[in-house]
Design an enzyme around this catalytic site. Structure first.
Site, PDB file in Angstrom:
ATOM      1  N   ASN A   7       0.881  -1.178   0.000  1.00 15.25           N
ATOM      2  CA  ASN A   7       0.000   0.000   0.000  1.00 15.25           C
ATOM      3  C   ASN A   7       0.916   1.226   0.000  1.00 15.25           C
ATOM      4  O   ASN A   7       1.588   1.509   1.001  1.00 15.25           O
ATOM      5  CB  ASN A   7      -0.913  -0.005   1.236  1.00 15.25           C
ATOM      6  CG  ASN A   7      -1.824   1.214   1.277  1.00 15.25           C
ATOM      7  OD1 ASN A   7      -1.443   2.303   0.852  1.00 15.25           O
ATOM      8  ND2 ASN A   7      -3.029   1.048   1.781  1.00 15.25           N
ATOM      9  N   GLU A  34      -3.967   1.846  -2.864  1.00 16.40           N
ATOM     10  CA  GLU A  34      -4.050   3.304  -2.635  1.00 16.40           C
ATOM     11  C   GLU A  34      -3.135   4.077  -3.594  1.00 16.40           C
ATOM     12  O   GLU A  34      -2.352   4.936  -3.174  1.00 16.40           O
ATOM     13  CB  GLU A  34      -3.756   3.662  -1.173  1.00 16.40           C
ATOM     14  CG  GLU A  34      -4.925   3.351  -0.251  1.00 16.40           C
ATOM     15  CD  GLU A  34      -4.911   4.192   1.019  1.00 16.40           C
ATOM     16  OE1 GLU A  34      -5.522   5.287   1.010  1.00 16.40           O
ATOM     17  OE2 GLU A  34      -4.302   3.757   2.011  1.00 16.40           O
ATOM     18  N   ASP A 149      -3.920  -4.851   1.173  1.00 13.38           N
ATOM     19  CA  ASP A 149      -4.166  -4.225   2.468  1.00 13.38           C
ATOM     20  C   ASP A 149      -5.522  -4.713   2.936  1.00 13.38           C
ATOM     21  O   ASP A 149      -6.545  -4.249   2.450  1.00 13.38           O
ATOM     22  CB  ASP A 149      -4.133  -2.701   2.313  1.00 13.38           C
ATOM     23  CG  ASP A 149      -4.475  -1.985   3.612  1.00 13.38           C
ATOM     24  OD1 ASP A 149      -4.749  -2.667   4.628  1.00 13.38           O
ATOM     25  OD2 ASP A 149      -4.485  -0.740   3.600  1.00 13.38           O
ATOM     26  N   ASN A 151      -6.738  -4.439   5.962  1.00 13.15           N
ATOM     27  CA  ASN A 151      -7.280  -3.602   7.039  1.00 13.15           C
ATOM     28  C   ASN A 151      -7.869  -4.446   8.169  1.00 13.15           C
ATOM     29  O   ASN A 151      -8.848  -4.055   8.823  1.00 13.15           O
ATOM     30  CB  ASN A 151      -8.303  -2.594   6.499  1.00 13.15           C
ATOM     31  CG  ASN A 151      -7.642  -1.277   6.095  1.00 13.15           C
ATOM     32  OD1 ASN A 151      -6.793  -0.749   6.808  1.00 13.15           O
ATOM     33  ND2 ASN A 151      -8.038  -0.738   4.948  1.00 13.15           N
ATOM     34  N   ASP A 220      -1.315  -6.180   6.191  1.00  9.37           N
ATOM     35  CA  ASP A 220      -1.046  -6.436   4.772  1.00  9.37           C
ATOM     36  C   ASP A 220      -0.636  -7.901   4.644  1.00  9.37           C
ATOM     37  O   ASP A 220       0.348  -8.331   5.255  1.00  9.37           O
ATOM     38  CB  ASP A 220       0.051  -5.502   4.266  1.00  9.37           C
ATOM     39  CG  ASP A 220      -0.359  -4.049   4.382  1.00  9.37           C
ATOM     40  OD1 ASP A 220      -0.955  -3.533   3.425  1.00  9.37           O
ATOM     41  OD2 ASP A 220      -0.133  -3.442   5.458  1.00  9.37           O
ATOM     42  N   ASP A 249       2.745   4.810   4.933  1.00  4.99           N
ATOM     43  CA  ASP A 249       2.560   4.263   6.288  1.00  4.99           C
ATOM     44  C   ASP A 249       2.570   2.728   6.281  1.00  4.99           C
ATOM     45  O   ASP A 249       2.632   2.113   7.347  1.00  4.99           O
ATOM     46  CB  ASP A 249       1.303   4.827   6.973  1.00  4.99           C
ATOM     47  CG  ASP A 249       0.076   4.868   6.088  1.00  4.99           C
ATOM     48  OD1 ASP A 249       0.180   4.616   4.872  1.00  4.99           O
ATOM     49  OD2 ASP A 249      -1.012   5.163   6.621  1.00  4.99           O
ATOM     50  N   HIS A 250       2.554   2.100   5.092  1.00  6.75           N
ATOM     51  CA  HIS A 250       2.672   0.648   4.958  1.00  6.75           C
ATOM     52  C   HIS A 250       4.016   0.299   4.326  1.00  6.75           C
ATOM     53  O   HIS A 250       4.582   1.092   3.582  1.00  6.75           O
ATOM     54  CB  HIS A 250       1.578   0.093   4.045  1.00  6.75           C
ATOM     55  CG  HIS A 250       0.177   0.302   4.525  1.00  6.75           C
ATOM     56  ND1 HIS A 250      -0.614  -0.728   4.980  1.00  6.75           N
ATOM     57  CD2 HIS A 250      -0.596   1.417   4.597  1.00  6.75           C
ATOM     58  CE1 HIS A 250      -1.804  -0.259   5.319  1.00  6.75           C
ATOM     59  NE2 HIS A 250      -1.824   1.037   5.092  1.00  6.75           N
TER      60      HIS A 250
END
Length: 258
Positions: A7, A34, A149, A151, A220, A249-250
């Site tokens: 991501n 994303e 991802d 989540n 992930d 951030d990933h």
DNA sequence: ATGGTGGGTTACCCA
């Protein structure tokens, strides 16, 4: 053969990171989430120079998924039966030919905002429809990898502070049950076939120095079918891009198959 | 204590 998922939180911003990471790791397949780019803005020229074919399903500002592969892709799927979702979160493609052909399904699972919200209800419904899609895909494509991802942190050992996260979004029991329902179709969480311990995460909030303090979640995932599992050589998470300037951030997660 | 950060756009946005 290396297969990875990342991501990138805006491919526009993170293209230099993708280029650097691909030059260092030479993945054969890389799923991105994303991307946040409309299809007409997708940087396929830059990625072709890296040696990739590109499949993508994007939109402006939000969501967006892509698959990069060394070989041409076919049989793309961007929408799933029963999901009337304009958000571009799903991309399936077949890479390669013949007995070694691999079905890649790239997911950017709905975040869900907070337990009890409308977005949370949408997340659970979305996962139900995706599960039925995956059930059908597994019949057609035995060599199947579902990545992205999710989540959802599958278990407490995937959470830096399970008590602080107890029944919060990304960790709640209904979300974990929805993920279990997908896994039980006939998948394995590849990372857990090689590493049992806690402390391995793929996402850290940008705030409060979460990465420095390793306050993360493993959300992930690369799920492999039973047929693919027999070819699995390793599974890992590469934390290093989170140390680069202006990171996502990933971080990338990856597997190596024979 | 409802902060804080970082994408996106210029928003009662999204993560």
């Amino acid at each position: 053969m290396k297969i990875a998922s990342w991501n990138v939180n805006s491919l526009n911003v993170r293209l230099p990171h993708v280029q650097r990471w691909c030059e260092e790791h030479r993945p054969d397949v890389l799923s991105l989430q994303e991307t946040k780019l409309a299809d007409e803005k997708f940087p396929h020229e830059a990625l072709r120079e890296l040696g990739f074919e590109c499949a993508f399903s994007g939109q402006k500002s939000y969501n967006g998924v892509a698959i990069l592969a060394r070989e041409p892709m076919r049989d793309l799927v961007k929408d799933v039966d029963g999901l009337d979702d304009p958000a571009r979160r799903i991309l399936a493609a077949t890479v390669g030919e013949g007995a070694t052909a691999l079905r890649i399904i790239n997911l950017y699972v709905v975040n869900g905002q907070s337990v009890g919200s409308d977005k949370y209800a949408h997340k659970l419904k979305w996962l139900t429809h995706v599960r039925e899609f995956l059930r059908g895909q597994l019949v057609i494509h035995p060599n199947l990898a579902v990545m992205g991802d999710f989540n959802i942190a599958p278990e407490d050992r995937d959470v830096h502070d399970p008590e602080a996260w107890r029944e919060l979004v990304l960790c709640s029991t209904p979300e974990r049950e929805a993920l279990d329902g997908i896994v039980e179709l006939g998948f394995s969480d590849s990372f857990r076939l090689f590493s049992e311990e806690s402390g391995h995460y793929s996402w850290w909030d940008y705030r409060q120095g979460a990465f420095r303090r390793n306050m993360g979640l493993r959300i992930d995932l690369i799920l492999v079918s039973a047929a693919l599992r027999t070819r699995l050589k390793s599974a890992s998470i590469d934390r290093t891009p989170r140390t680069w300037e202006r990171p996502s951030d990933h971080v990338p997660v990856m597997i190596d198959i024979s």
